[in-house]
Scaffold this active site. Structure first.
Site, PDB file in Angstrom:
ATOM      1  N   CYS A  45       0.855  -1.191   0.000  1.00  0.00           N
ATOM      2  CA  CYS A  45       0.000   0.000   0.000  1.00  0.00           C
ATOM      3  C   CYS A  45       0.885   1.233   0.000  1.00  0.00           C
ATOM      4  O   CYS A  45       1.859   1.300   0.745  1.00  0.00           O
ATOM      5  CB  CYS A  45      -0.898   0.040   1.243  1.00  0.00           C
ATOM      6  SG  CYS A  45      -2.301  -1.060   1.152  1.00  0.00           S
ATOM      7  N   GLN A  46       0.528   2.206  -0.818  1.00  0.00           N
ATOM      8  CA  GLN A  46       1.269   3.455  -0.861  1.00  0.00           C
ATOM      9  C   GLN A  46       1.056   4.207   0.453  1.00  0.00           C
ATOM     10  O   GLN A  46       1.982   4.795   1.003  1.00  0.00           O
ATOM     11  CB  GLN A  46       0.786   4.292  -2.035  1.00  0.00           C
ATOM     12  CG  GLN A  46       1.624   5.511  -2.304  1.00  0.00           C
ATOM     13  CD  GLN A  46       1.175   6.227  -3.567  1.00  0.00           C
ATOM     14  OE1 GLN A  46       0.112   5.957  -4.107  1.00  0.00           O
ATOM     15  NE2 GLN A  46       1.992   7.140  -4.025  1.00  0.00           N
TER      16      GLN A  46
END
Length: 142
Positions: A51-52
């Site tokens: 996940c960013q």
């Protein structure tokens, strides 16, 4: 409710909105309504890789079912994890591990997410399914 029934309810909720800006607002609101993960579970072990944004996910196993809590430092991401939890929370580990999450496609989410958000969503689902498989194995050994 079964996972299928939960997904159908999510699809029904999204059918109320015709505009994608309204759908995004709804997703953000779901994130705001998500019960916050307890601070003790905001650890590196509970961070979802891929996940960013930062997303923490914790699973509790009670009476043969999995219950999730989560948090994120990004509102839209928090809403996305809230949707996935809504579909899978309180279900048996076996059902979660085997679930096909069709609501993502049906509400048009996949085509309206950036590639990084889409990858993050897949990482959340993968982590939840890994928890389910792990608890399934653990319970079969007892």
């Amino acid at each position: 409710m079964t996972i299928k029934e939960q997904q159908d309810a999510i699809i029904s909720d999204f059918e109320m909105f015709t505009d994608w800006m309204d759908k995004y607002e709804y997703i953000i609101q779901l994130g705001k309504d998500l019960p916050i993960i307890e601070e003790q579970y905001k650890t590196d072990d509970n961070l979802i890789r891929g996940c960013q944004s930062k997303v923490w996910l914790h699973a509790d196993y009670k009476d043969g079912k999995l219950f999730f809590s989560a948090d994120s430092d990004a509102l839209i991401t928090k809403g996305l994890v809230s949707l996935v939890i809504q579909a899978l929370n309180g279900q048996p580990a076996k059902d979660i591990a085997e679930a096909e999450l069709y609501f993502i496609e049906k509400i048009g989410l996949r085509s309206h997410l950036s590639p990084t958000r889409s990858n993050g969503l897949l990482a959340m689902i993968k982590q939840i399914k890994l928890y389910a498989v792990a608890y399934q194995l653990k319970s079969s050994q007892n």
